[in-house]
Design an enzyme around this catalytic site. Structure first.
Site, short mmCIF file in Angstrom:
data_model
loop_
_atom_site.label_atom_id
_atom_site.label_comp_id
_atom_site.label_asym_id
_atom_site.label_seq_id
_atom_site.Cartn_x
_atom_site.Cartn_y
_atom_site.Cartn_z
N SER A 1 93.97 -33.44 -0.77
CA SER A 1 93.37 -33.86 -2.03
C SER A 1 93.95 -35.19 -2.53
CB SER A 1 93.57 -32.73 -3.04
OG SER A 1 92.53 -32.75 -3.96
N LYS B 1 94.62 -38.65 -0.28
CA LYS B 1 94.37 -40.07 -0.55
C LYS B 1 95.68 -40.82 -0.26
CE LYS B 1 91.91 -38.49 -4.78
NZ LYS B 1 90.67 -37.89 -4.40
N TRP C 1 82.63 -31.39 -4.43
CA TRP C 1 83.21 -32.43 -5.30
C TRP C 1 83.80 -33.57 -4.45
CZ3 TRP C 1 83.01 -34.10 -10.02
CH2 TRP C 1 84.09 -34.73 -10.65
N HIS D 1 88.19 -25.87 -1.53
CA HIS D 1 89.18 -26.94 -1.60
C HIS D 1 90.58 -26.32 -1.47
CE1 HIS D 1 90.39 -30.93 -2.91
NE2 HIS D 1 91.21 -30.40 -3.80
#
Ligand code: GCU
Length: 421
Positions: free
Chosen positions: A261, A265, A352, A402
């Site tokens: 998540s 990044k 998302w 997720h």
């Protein structure tokens, strides 16, 4: 209690509704957009060799991501000292060595320290290592009572027993489900993890964390092209790698940057900025990570900048609702990792994060890998769920939400065995 939960949920949904109502989850509503060509320089010169990629195109792309997306680190800062706070050569039922190593940095009369928790396979001379941050403290990834609880600021979280922004014993072992420690060790890898809040607390406040050590006189927040929190966390991974080069138990040429998540990044940016990382894993990294921004599917640039204004540099704001103005997209971030092994993973219910945008990004980055004779995601057709594609650039979409699961780790280990080890 149930009623209260419902009330809290509906309040949350209502307060989020402007964002949620604008969120696009329909493929038919993805705008048509041009995918910036990784091999065409900003001045229109076509790159056709790995040599020219490295000499011309890679540096200009890296500069762009630095100035306009993640932000530049104002100056270099080395480890001032490191301390082995604790070591036991016989833990986890005789499987592992455990070390807890504190790195300390000093500048401007300020000090910052963070602690790396290491589990290393016991009988290995120099172990390859997965390095990744955790969200709620090193003690959450294991039931192991010896793991030190960080005293750094943390986001409150009732189910983790985090009150007054303080981590507690209550959350020991609460995230073991996300860290397949035994599987990693059994496969001959070590695991290194750090609580990300020790490097930079995850809040829109630049008075603390690593940023504050590198301000010029009178400065109290980063300049528009200077680093946000993601770049700060990436910096922390890079400095951990500096330490690994000094640790005789670790093979520093085989360190894989892992992240989930927002921390995915982070692992991508760490891998892009430091070629010493032998491989990179992006687990459900989504917007500002592996997912293409121009698709405007799920989370978008304006939404991420509004909700997390401290993650990127201020220059990134200009592309909110103006994705067409971006001369790059996230596949070019992935391409910066070439020719090193890269794994992008999505989850079916994690819309998302735009799984298709993550997949396409891995596909479009592949042409740069091809310059080096490496295979990636050659097809534009997404694989079925739980049918991974394993090449130097790998991809899977698994069932579920997720999260980080054993399925994810099993695949990362398989890929690492073939492409990194
Ligand atoms: C939020 C955010 C995402 C991020 C995620 C996480 O959902 O919108 O961009 O990846 O938090 O880090 O858990």
């Amino acid at each position: 209690m149930k009623l209260l939960t419902c009330f809290v949920c509906s309040f949350f949904i209502l307060s989020m509704s402007p964002i949620l109502s604008q969120t696009n989850y329909e493929e038919s509503k993805v705008p048509s957009f041009e995918v910036p060509d990784p091999l065409l320089t900003f001045s229109g010169y076509k790159i056709n060799s790995a040599k020219n990629w490295e000499k011309v195109r890679r540096p200009e792309l890296l500069r762009f991501f630095e100035n306009d997306i993640y932000g530049k680190i104002p100056k270099s800062l080395k480890i001032d000292s490191y301390t082995i706070l604790e070591q036991d050569n016989n833990v986890l039922n005789g499987k592992a060595k455990r070390k807890q190593v504190e790195l300390t940095f000093k500048n401007n009369g300020k000090t910052l320290s963070y602690t790396i928790l290491l589990y290393l396979p016991k009988n290995k001379v120099k172990a390859p290592v997965f390095l990744g941050y955790n969200f709620y403290g090193n003690h959450t990834i294991t039931e192991d009572k010896a793991v030190i609880i960080s005293s750094a600021w943390a986001n409150n979280n009732e189910s983790f027993g985090i009150k007054n922004n303080t981590l507690t014993e209550e959350s020991r072992g609460k995230r073991t489900n996300r860290w397949a420690v035994e599987k990693i060790l059994d496969a001959g890898y070590g695991l290194a993890t750090i609580y990300y809040g020790e490097v930079d607390p995850d809040k829109n406040d630049f008075s603390d964390g690593i940023h504050s050590l590198l301000y010029q006189q009178g400065q109290n927040q980063p300049k528009p092209a200077e680093w946000g929190s993601i770049a700060a966390w990436s910096w922390g991974m890079v400095r951990a790698l500096d330490y690994f080069e000094k640790d005789p138990d670790i093979d520093a040429s085989k360190v894989i940057a892992f992240g989930h998540s927002r921390l995915g990044k982070t692992s991508l940016w760490a891998g892009a900025t430091d070629k010493r990382f032998a491989g990179v894993i992006s687990n459900n990294s989504g917007c500002g990570g592996a997912a293409l921004s121009k698709r405007k599917f799920g989370e978008t640039i304006s939404v991420i900048n509004e909700r997390f204004p401290h993650w990127f540099c201020d220059n990134f704001n200009q592309y909110g609702d103006h994705e067409e103005a971006l001369p790059v997209d996230q596949h070019q971030l992935l391409a910066l990792i070439a020719p090193r092994p890269l794994y992008v993973a999505s989850a079916e219910e994690d819309q998302w994060a735009d799984p298709r945008g993550e997949f396409l990004s891995a596909h479009y980055a592949t042409q740069v890998y091809n310059l080096y004779g490496k295979k990636g995601i050659e097809t534009m057709e997404m694989p079925k769920v739980n049918e991974p594609i394993h090449n130097t650039v790998s991809y899977h979409i698994r069932t579920g939400k997720h999260d980080v699961t054993d399925y994810d780790w099993e695949n990362y280990i398989k890929w690492a065995n073939t492409f990194v080890k």
